[in-house]
Design a protein around this motif. Sequence first.
Motif, PDB file in Angstrom:
ATOM      1  N   ILE A 260       1.150  -1.111   0.222  1.00 26.83           N
ATOM      2  CA  ILE A 260       0.119  -0.218  -0.295  1.00 26.83           C
ATOM      3  C   ILE A 260       0.517   0.952   0.064  1.00 26.83           C
ATOM      4  O   ILE A 260       1.394   0.923   0.932  1.00 26.83           O
ATOM      5  N   VAL A 261       1.149   2.379  -1.223  1.00 31.03           N
ATOM      6  CA  VAL A 261       1.969   2.962  -1.066  1.00 31.03           C
ATOM      7  C   VAL A 261       1.000   4.639  -0.460  1.00 31.03           C
ATOM      8  O   VAL A 261       1.795   5.541  -1.033  1.00 31.03           O
ATOM      9  N   HIS A 262      -0.203   3.841  -0.363  1.00 28.25           N
ATOM     10  CA  HIS A 262      -1.107   5.770  -0.215  1.00 28.25           C
ATOM     11  C   HIS A 262      -0.648   5.978   1.134  1.00 28.25           C
ATOM     12  O   HIS A 262       0.335   4.880   2.477  1.00 28.25           O
ATOM     13  N   ARG A 263       0.245   7.596   1.373  1.00 25.41           N
ATOM     14  CA  ARG A 263       0.850   8.181   2.803  1.00 25.41           C
ATOM     15  C   ARG A 263       0.168   7.718   4.109  1.00 25.41           C
ATOM     16  O   ARG A 263       0.739   7.911   5.161  1.00 25.41           O
ATOM     17  N   SER A 264      -0.980   7.029   4.007  1.00 23.60           N
ATOM     18  CA  SER A 264      -1.583   6.667   5.898  1.00 23.60           C
ATOM     19  C   SER A 264      -1.182   5.225   6.260  1.00 23.60           C
ATOM     20  O   SER A 264      -1.128   5.140   6.714  1.00 23.60           O
ATOM     21  N   ASN A 265      -0.031   4.753   5.030  1.00 24.90           N
ATOM     22  CA  ASN A 265       0.680   3.388   5.485  1.00 24.90           C
ATOM     23  C   ASN A 265       1.930   3.694   6.586  1.00 24.90           C
ATOM     24  O   ASN A 265       3.288   3.880   5.697  1.00 24.90           O
ATOM     25  N   ALA A 266       2.248   4.226   6.833  1.00 29.14           N
ATOM     26  CA  ALA A 266       3.204   4.709   8.123  1.00 29.14           C
ATOM     27  C   ALA A 266       3.918   3.578   8.050  1.00 29.14           C
ATOM     28  O   ALA A 266       5.575   4.156   8.105  1.00 29.14           O
ATOM     29  N   ARG A 267       4.026   2.483   7.134  1.00 30.72           N
ATOM     30  CA  ARG A 267       5.058   1.346   7.331  1.00 30.72           C
ATOM     31  C   ARG A 267       5.695   1.308   6.092  1.00 30.72           C
ATOM     32  O   ARG A 267       6.422   0.376   5.656  1.00 30.72           O
ATOM     33  N   LEU A 268       5.568   2.062   5.144  1.00 32.97           N
ATOM     34  CA  LEU A 268       5.594   1.608   3.812  1.00 32.97           C
ATOM     35  C   LEU A 268       6.598   1.869   3.746  1.00 32.97           C
ATOM     36  O   LEU A 268       8.015   0.745   3.345  1.00 32.97           O
ATOM     37  N   GLU A 269       7.742   2.735   4.177  1.00 38.00           N
ATOM     38  CA  GLU A 269       9.926   2.626   4.245  1.00 38.00           C
ATOM     39  C   GLU A 269      10.423   0.900   4.852  1.00 38.00           C
ATOM     40  O   GLU A 269      10.998   0.173   3.632  1.00 38.00           O
ATOM     41  N   GLN A 270      10.149   1.001   5.870  1.00 37.77           N
ATOM     42  CA  GLN A 270       9.693  -0.338   6.708  1.00 37.77           C
ATOM     43  C   GLN A 270      10.103  -1.556   5.944  1.00 37.77           C
ATOM     44  O   GLN A 270      10.418  -2.348   5.816  1.00 37.77           O
ATOM     45  N   ASP A 271       8.200  -2.051   4.965  1.00 33.08           N
ATOM     46  CA  ASP A 271       7.987  -2.787   4.786  1.00 33.08           C
ATOM     47  C   ASP A 271       8.847  -3.071   3.256  1.00 33.08           C
ATOM     48  O   ASP A 271       9.078  -4.164   2.624  1.00 33.08           O
ATOM     49  N   LEU A 272       8.942  -1.853   2.252  1.00 30.61           N
ATOM     50  CA  LEU A 272       9.972  -1.435   1.357  1.00 30.61           C
ATOM     51  C   LEU A 272      10.937  -2.464   1.616  1.00 30.61           C
ATOM     52  O   LEU A 272      11.901  -2.890   0.547  1.00 30.61           O
ATOM     53  N   ALA A 273      11.494  -2.244   2.862  1.00 31.63           N
ATOM     54  CA  ALA A 273      12.967  -2.660   3.101  1.00 31.63           C
ATOM     55  C   ALA A 273      12.921  -4.036   3.114  1.00 31.63           C
ATOM     56  O   ALA A 273      14.269  -4.738   2.918  1.00 31.63           O
ATOM     57  N   VAL A 274      12.217  -4.512   3.651  1.00 31.81           N
ATOM     58  CA  VAL A 274      11.661  -5.975   4.102  1.00 31.81           C
ATOM     59  C   VAL A 274      11.575  -7.037   2.215  1.00 31.81           C
ATOM     60  O   VAL A 274      12.247  -7.502   2.190  1.00 31.81           O
ATOM     61  N   LEU A 275      10.912  -6.519   1.968  1.00 32.81           N
ATOM     62  CA  LEU A 275      10.900  -6.495  -0.236  1.00 32.81           C
ATOM     63  C   LEU A 275      11.392  -6.462  -0.605  1.00 32.81           C
ATOM     64  O   LEU A 275      12.103  -7.715  -0.461  1.00 32.81           O
ATOM     65  N   LEU A 276      12.598  -5.950  -0.757  1.00 35.32           N
ATOM     66  CA  LEU A 276      13.854  -5.605  -0.796  1.00 35.32           C
ATOM     67  C   LEU A 276      15.246  -6.403  -1.246  1.00 35.32           C
ATOM     68  O   LEU A 276      15.816  -7.102  -1.314  1.00 35.32           O
ATOM     69  N   ARG A 277      15.100  -7.194   0.603  1.00 35.52           N
ATOM     70  CA  ARG A 277      15.410  -8.199   1.007  1.00 35.52           C
ATOM     71  C   ARG A 277      15.545  -9.733  -0.018  1.00 35.52           C
ATOM     72  O   ARG A 277      16.030 -10.645   0.134  1.00 35.52           O
ATOM     73  N   HIS A 278      14.253  -9.832   0.587  1.00 30.25           N
ATOM     74  CA  HIS A 278      13.957 -11.171  -0.148  1.00 30.25           C
ATOM     75  C   HIS A 278      13.113 -11.570  -1.917  1.00 30.25           C
ATOM     76  O   HIS A 278      13.709 -11.715  -1.809  1.00 30.25           O
ATOM     77  N   LYS A 279      13.727  -9.852  -2.296  1.00 32.01           N
ATOM     78  CA  LYS A 279      13.374  -9.990  -3.337  1.00 32.01           C
ATOM     79  C   LYS A 279      12.395 -10.698  -4.491  1.00 32.01           C
ATOM     80  O   LYS A 279      12.599 -11.484  -4.993  1.00 32.01           O
TER      81      LYS A 279
END
Length: 321
Positions: free
Chosen positions: A84-103
Amino acid sequence: MASDRLQHFRDRLALPLIAAPMFLVSGVELMVAACRNGVIGSFPTVNCRSTEQLEAWFTEIEARLRQHEDHTGRKAAPLCPNLIVHRSNARLEQDLAVLLRHKPEIVITSVGSPAPVLKPLHDAGALVLVDVASIRHAQRAAEAGADGLVLLTAGAGGQTGWLNPFAFVRAVRAFFDGVIVLAGGISDGRALHAAGVLGCDLGYMGTKFIATRESMADERHKEMLVDSNADDILLTTAFTGLQTSMLKPSIVAAGLEPDDLPARGAIDIGKDIDVDARENRPKRWRDIWSGGHATSGVTDVMAVDDLVARTLAEYRDAGGR
């Protein structure tokens, strides 16, 4: 073309199908069952209570799919997180980092422009699909560099679009040569085959996966889908402010009148994404349940293995390969 990139995993798919990402429904068991059956398994990252739990989900799902592959010798279908890329998702950056690690091989973005996350996801090798509900949204996502578009059409469960799928797909295909995914009303293999004839590369199936043993949905939600049909689906803006397909019987059970709901977004029944209710009043998604027009095709609660086998037989009977 982005659709050419599907060839990297097309031979791992039993069907050109994504088990749609559904809030409070798509979890570890559903993802493992879908992927090992050759269906792309997708889940909203916000289904996890924290970034740490998201990390744990990835680790468990990947381990169980490796075990499946070692046992059967067949590689599972891709796992596809929904960000969820909407600004209401306060975890966006942290969740994105998890995705980038798991590719992950595929990522779906929803509720906003994918532009901020496209480059890092592309750099990690992901095929990025973007939810769109209008032709203008589709154009903007294509211009931003999306690899694929998930067309939310009339009949999709949860937050959806209003366009007819025939018109929407053909209009988008006129300017977009990437991956097109049809979301809305796919209840069996014959409908999935029709989506391919229309010009789609993949289809979404959501409502029927809610009514599986492996889904996290409330058992009453599953049984309500079995007992309902498309006439029991209400398209309303009352709960989220956006067009959303909801089950009328769940609205009634929450003490509300489906035919007399207030205006756009006027019902505040809990805007938090926490699964637990803070009060005893009804909560959106916990007590007011979603469903799409494919509800008419839900006849029983079954295992994912059986649902995929039945859908595959229907798909082949319709001429799909």
